[in-house]
Scaffold this active site. Structure first.
Site, short mmCIF file in Angstrom:
data_model
loop_
_atom_site.label_atom_id
_atom_site.label_comp_id
_atom_site.label_asym_id
_atom_site.label_seq_id
_atom_site.Cartn_x
_atom_site.Cartn_y
_atom_site.Cartn_z
N SER A 1 0.82 -1.21 0.00
CA SER A 1 0.00 0.00 0.00
C SER A 1 0.86 1.26 0.00
O SER A 1 2.06 1.22 0.29
CB SER A 1 -0.95 0.02 1.20
OG SER A 1 -0.33 0.59 2.33
N SER A 2 0.20 2.37 -0.30
CA SER A 2 0.88 3.67 -0.31
C SER A 2 1.37 4.07 1.08
O SER A 2 2.24 4.94 1.22
CB SER A 2 -0.07 4.75 -0.83
OG SER A 2 -1.20 4.87 0.01
N LYS A 3 0.82 3.44 2.12
CA LYS A 3 1.18 3.81 3.49
C LYS A 3 2.62 3.44 3.85
O LYS A 3 3.16 3.95 4.84
CB LYS A 3 0.21 3.16 4.49
CG LYS A 3 -1.24 3.62 4.32
CD LYS A 3 -1.41 5.11 4.53
CE LYS A 3 -2.87 5.51 4.51
NZ LYS A 3 -3.09 6.95 4.72
N ASP A 4 3.24 2.57 3.06
CA ASP A 4 4.67 2.29 3.27
C ASP A 4 5.49 3.57 3.22
O ASP A 4 6.46 3.74 3.96
CB ASP A 4 5.20 1.35 2.18
CG ASP A 4 4.80 -0.10 2.39
OD1 ASP A 4 4.04 -0.38 3.33
OD2 ASP A 4 5.22 -0.94 1.57
N ALA B 1 5.01 5.59 6.52
CA ALA B 1 5.55 4.87 7.68
C ALA B 1 7.07 4.99 7.71
O ALA B 1 7.66 5.34 8.75
CB ALA B 1 5.13 3.41 7.63
#
Length: 346
Positions: free
Chosen positions: A46-49, A52
């Site tokens: 996901s783009s959340k990598d 994070a």
């Protein structure tokens, strides 16, 4: 990125530089050229990598995070997975307050990645002590040596996409992008990407995608927080019942609202037409493009980039489950169950 002959030091070296893929069939009825920024190619799917890794490394540089600390965060699932993944590599403990709206698949994945998970009721106000915002704050106060990432009010959320997603899209389109379509939850993805792109070309039109039951679209238009807009909805990681400060409303031109049902069917349709197994919010973003295309938003020479935020594997118990779709009342004569594609040999 430290690699030689495609041998990487660890999975974190694979964050970012996701592909831009032309949409050939699903948008063929509309004017313009359509491309998907497929964020499921990140190692955490996901783009959340991006946020994070960026936020944790910034916290390390500033001395906020030191070895042995515990990272605390609120999440609908994807950010939590990414933080858990980064924590494993960097040696931190990870505690996550998760909305009960998150799929069972996501919650199981978080536990698999070594995180301690607190599941909190979804349909309560943000200031309710049971909400995942308040639970995370309480855990942070109780745990010594803990750092609360607080993605919803963290400007680094925007910076991560300003420094990565935006430049990547500009380079991949050779500066020819005319429209950006992206879902807005915390708002970091759309805000950071849009900020960079508008600095390159102020004429680029940025369209946010919001859910019915969320306050974001009306707040963008009126700058008023209207509680009457809030009611339960099913899409995860899209829309909000509060106004996240990680959203820069000034770089977004307008918002489009999409329904749970149409977004779910669109996620399934993306897989069947483009061979991309992407998540619920990707369906929402594509549904917004369909609505805009039907209204004549795009011209023949436009280059429209849509961000597909995550992978379909996160939604096996939801939008890709015929049982769940049927329970939601999402199957009718127009959208029959896909079970007819299965033949059981006895």
């Amino acid at each position: 990125m430290k690699h030689r002959n495609q041998v990487f030091d660890n999975v974190l070296d694979l964050v970012g530089n996701t592909p831009l893929i032309k949409l050939n069939k699903i948008a063929s009825k509309f004017k313009g050229n359509f491309f998907a920024k497929v964020e499921s190619f990140n190692p955490g799917h996901s783009s959340k990598d991006r946020i994070a890794l960026y936020i944790i490394e910034q916290a390390e540089k500033k001395g906020i995070l030191t070895p042995g600390d515990t990272i605390i965060e609120t999440t609908s699932g994807n950010t939590g997975f990414s933080i858990a993944m980064v924590s494993i590599i960097k040696g931190y403990d990870c505690v996550l307050a998760v909305s009960s709206k998150s799929s069972a698949d996501k919650i199981d994945m978080l536990k698999t990645m070594g995180a301690k998970v607190y599941v909190c009721p979804a349909h309560v106000s943000a200031d309710d002590p049971r909400s995942y915002y308040q639970v995370a704050k309480r855990l942070h106060e109780e745990m010594k040596g803990s750092v609360y990432i607080n993605q919803y009010f963290n400007e680094l959320n925007i910076d991560a996409h300003y420094k990565s997603t935006g430049p990547e899209i500009w380079k991949q389109t050779e500066g020819k992008i005319t429209h950006l379509v992206a879902c807005s939850g915390t708002g970091g993805t759309i805000s950071g990407t849009a900020k960079y792109l508008k600095e390159q070309n102020p004429k680029i039109k940025v369209i946010g995608v919001d859910a019915f039951g969320s306050v974001i679209k009306k707040y963008h238009e009126t700058r008023e927080f209207d509680e009457k807009e809030i009611y339960p909805y099913r899409i995860e990681g899209l829309g909000k019942n509060l106004i996240p400060s990680a959203t820069d409303f000034d770089v977004i031109d307008k918002f489009v609202k999409v329904t749970d049902e149409e977004s779910a069917h669109m996620a399934r349709y993306i897989a069947k037409t483009e061979g991309m197994f992407v998540g619920y919010t990707s369906g929402a973003a594509m549904q917004a493009i369909k609505q805009l295309g039907e209204l004549g938003e795009f011209n023949e020479n436009d280059n429209i980039v849509v961000i597909f935020p995550d992978h379909g594997s996160r939604y096996m118990s939801k939008v890709f489950s015929d049982k769940w779709m049927n329970e939601q009342g999402f199957f009718d004569s127009k959208n029959e169950a896909a079970a007819q594609n299965i033949q059981y040999i006895k």
